[in-house]
Design an enzyme around this catalytic site. Sequence first.
Site, PDB file in Angstrom:
ATOM      1  N   THR A  59     -17.872  -8.075 -12.254  1.00 32.30           N
ATOM      2  CA  THR A  59     -18.058  -9.466 -12.676  1.00 32.30           C
ATOM      3  C   THR A  59     -18.969  -9.482 -13.896  1.00 32.30           C
ATOM      4  O   THR A  59     -20.151  -9.141 -13.811  1.00 32.30           O
ATOM      5  CB  THR A  59     -18.683 -10.303 -11.549  1.00 32.30           C
TER       6      THR A  59
ATOM      7  N   LYS B 206     -13.862 -16.235 -12.126  1.00 30.45           N
ATOM      8  CA  LYS B 206     -14.793 -15.596 -11.191  1.00 30.45           C
ATOM      9  C   LYS B 206     -16.161 -16.279 -11.205  1.00 30.45           C
ATOM     10  O   LYS B 206     -16.776 -16.508 -10.157  1.00 30.45           O
ATOM     11  CB  LYS B 206     -14.922 -14.101 -11.522  1.00 30.45           C
TER      12      LYS B 206
ATOM     13  N   LYS C  83     -26.994 -12.460 -10.769  1.00 26.52           N
ATOM     14  CA  LYS C  83     -26.390 -12.185 -12.091  1.00 26.52           C
ATOM     15  C   LYS C  83     -25.180 -13.087 -12.331  1.00 26.52           C
ATOM     16  O   LYS C  83     -25.022 -13.659 -13.412  1.00 26.52           O
ATOM     17  CB  LYS C  83     -26.021 -10.687 -12.165  1.00 26.52           C
TER      18      LYS C  83
HETATM   19  P1  NA7 Z   1     -23.416  -2.089  -6.251  1.00 25.77           P
HETATM   20  O1  NA7 Z   1     -23.253  -1.683  -4.832  1.00 25.77           O
HETATM   21  O2  NA7 Z   1     -24.770  -2.404  -6.762  1.00 25.77           O
HETATM   22  O3  NA7 Z   1     -22.793  -0.902  -7.136  1.00 25.77           O
HETATM   23  C1  NA7 Z   1     -22.950  -0.887  -8.510  1.00 25.77           C
HETATM   24  C2  NA7 Z   1     -22.176   0.270  -9.109  1.00 25.77           C
HETATM   25  O4  NA7 Z   1     -22.399   0.258 -10.538  1.00 25.77           O
HETATM   26  C3  NA7 Z   1     -22.649   1.645  -8.615  1.00 25.77           C
HETATM   27  O5  NA7 Z   1     -21.546   2.502  -8.575  1.00 25.77           O
HETATM   28  C4  NA7 Z   1     -23.627   2.045  -9.719  1.00 25.77           C
HETATM   29  O6  NA7 Z   1     -23.844   3.436  -9.804  1.00 25.77           O
HETATM   30  C5  NA7 Z   1     -22.896   1.546 -10.939  1.00 25.77           C
HETATM   31  N1  NA7 Z   1     -23.753   1.403 -12.114  1.00 25.77           N
HETATM   32  C6  NA7 Z   1     -24.773   0.537 -12.288  1.00 25.77           C
HETATM   33  N2  NA7 Z   1     -25.320   0.682 -13.516  1.00 25.77           N
HETATM   34  C7  NA7 Z   1     -24.622   1.671 -14.123  1.00 25.77           C
HETATM   35  C8  NA7 Z   1     -24.694   2.271 -15.401  1.00 25.77           C
HETATM   36  N3  NA7 Z   1     -25.600   1.874 -16.316  1.00 25.77           N
HETATM   37  N4  NA7 Z   1     -23.825   3.263 -15.693  1.00 25.77           N
HETATM   38  C9  NA7 Z   1     -22.894   3.655 -14.781  1.00 25.77           C
HETATM   39  N5  NA7 Z   1     -22.772   3.137 -13.544  1.00 25.77           N
HETATM   40  C10 NA7 Z   1     -23.627   2.143 -13.222  1.00 25.77           C
HETATM   41  O7  NA7 Z   1     -22.515  -3.341  -6.606  1.00 25.77           O
HETATM   42  P2  NA7 Z   1     -21.166  -3.836  -5.913  1.00 25.77           P
HETATM   43  O8  NA7 Z   1     -20.277  -2.687  -5.684  1.00 25.77           O
HETATM   44  O9  NA7 Z   1     -21.495  -4.738  -4.774  1.00 25.77           O
HETATM   45  O10 NA7 Z   1     -20.583  -4.789  -7.066  1.00 25.77           O
HETATM   46  C11 NA7 Z   1     -19.901  -4.254  -8.187  1.00 25.77           C
HETATM   47  C12 NA7 Z   1     -19.385  -5.390  -9.051  1.00 25.77           C
HETATM   48  O11 NA7 Z   1     -18.480  -6.218  -8.304  1.00 25.77           O
HETATM   49  C13 NA7 Z   1     -20.469  -6.343  -9.541  1.00 25.77           C
HETATM   50  O12 NA7 Z   1     -20.145  -6.798 -10.838  1.00 25.77           O
HETATM   51  C14 NA7 Z   1     -20.426  -7.483  -8.539  1.00 25.77           C
HETATM   52  O13 NA7 Z   1     -20.984  -8.663  -9.064  1.00 25.77           O
HETATM   53  C15 NA7 Z   1     -18.971  -7.561  -8.192  1.00 25.77           C
HETATM   54  P3  NA7 Z   1     -24.956   4.154  -8.844  1.00 25.77           P
HETATM   55  O14 NA7 Z   1     -24.254   4.365  -7.535  1.00 25.77           O
HETATM   56  O15 NA7 Z   1     -26.107   3.178  -8.718  1.00 25.77           O
HETATM   57  O16 NA7 Z   1     -25.315   5.385  -9.551  1.00 25.77           O
END
Ligand code: NA7
Length: 316
Positions: free
Chosen positions: A125, A200, A268
Amino acid sequence: PIVSPVKRQLVPNADSGTAIIEQKNIIPTPAKIGFIGLGIMGNGMVTNLLASGHEVTIWNRSPHKCKEHTRVGALKVDTPVQVVKSCDITFSCVSDPAAVKDIVFGNSGILEGICSGKGYVDMSTIDVETVTDINEAINAKGGRFLEAPVSGNKFMAETGQLIILTAGDKKLYKDCYSCFEAMGHRTVYLGEVGNGARMKLINSSIMGTMLTGLAEGLALAEKVGLDQEEVLQVLDFGSLSCPLIKDRGKAMMEGRYEPENLVRNFQKDMRLAINMGDQTDQPLPVTAVSNELFKKAKAMGYADNDVSAVIRAIDA
Ligand code: NA7
């Protein structure tokens, strides 16, 4: 909008009481599928892609989250660009606009591997500006882009019940058919890029105001000596009978905040919805108050808890 047909048998799920599990009969695309981001949502989505027979290559910033999926056949690579290079269609679902920019424009990012014939589908999102920039960058490299943010929670991701809000490359939307079938209950095609984000964020702002209204009502019930369980029962008898009121209400009442949707991600969404209101001079007074309560819940240490923890910002 074009909406995927409902052609599956629905049966009640005895475990959750309120949810419905679909009997799906999916013929997986032979295309090689990539998936970036194994957070709460991505984890469930990849589980369903694999369970329905798709060939899936995965990457997550924290590599330990890949383990469960590699055990059941996913291929793990070391960078986003490696996912794109080895796949026909790459999906991503990461936290916020900054995270999506990192995986697209960053070192060893998606842009380094995308080319003619390959598709990229972002399911995070994010805001209209970011999704528009990404679309342009992917198109400039000859790639195809589809935005596909989802409405749903952890349970819906794990059970393939998400509502998928797509916009962008129509052919890519069609090529993703079996993947969306695996991950979702309904998929909607909304036309030009940006409409997925718009839909969304409106969805989130309405849900946010419902959640804070529910929290306020339950807090008031406690103050005036009413049983919160009875309040929820009464709501369930009438037009407010829905999973949001039932399940989140129960979580608020019991003080159980195991994450279905994280407070930090939801706040957010509210912030991005308010930005959209600013840009269009549309007053959003109710969303603004609701956003303040999610901000407060975050500041109180509930960022990584479920959105039902917003009640703490009211009764504190
Ligand atoms: P989560 O459980 O907080 O997961 C976030 C994911 O994003 C997780 O895989 C993180 O990797 C990844 N992430 C966050 N920042 C980065 C950066 N800078 N680079 C690469 N990967 C990153 O969120 P949800 O799964 O509940 O939600 C995901 C989306 O769907 C969000 O937009 C919601 O609003 C709807 P990590 O595991 O922390 O290394």
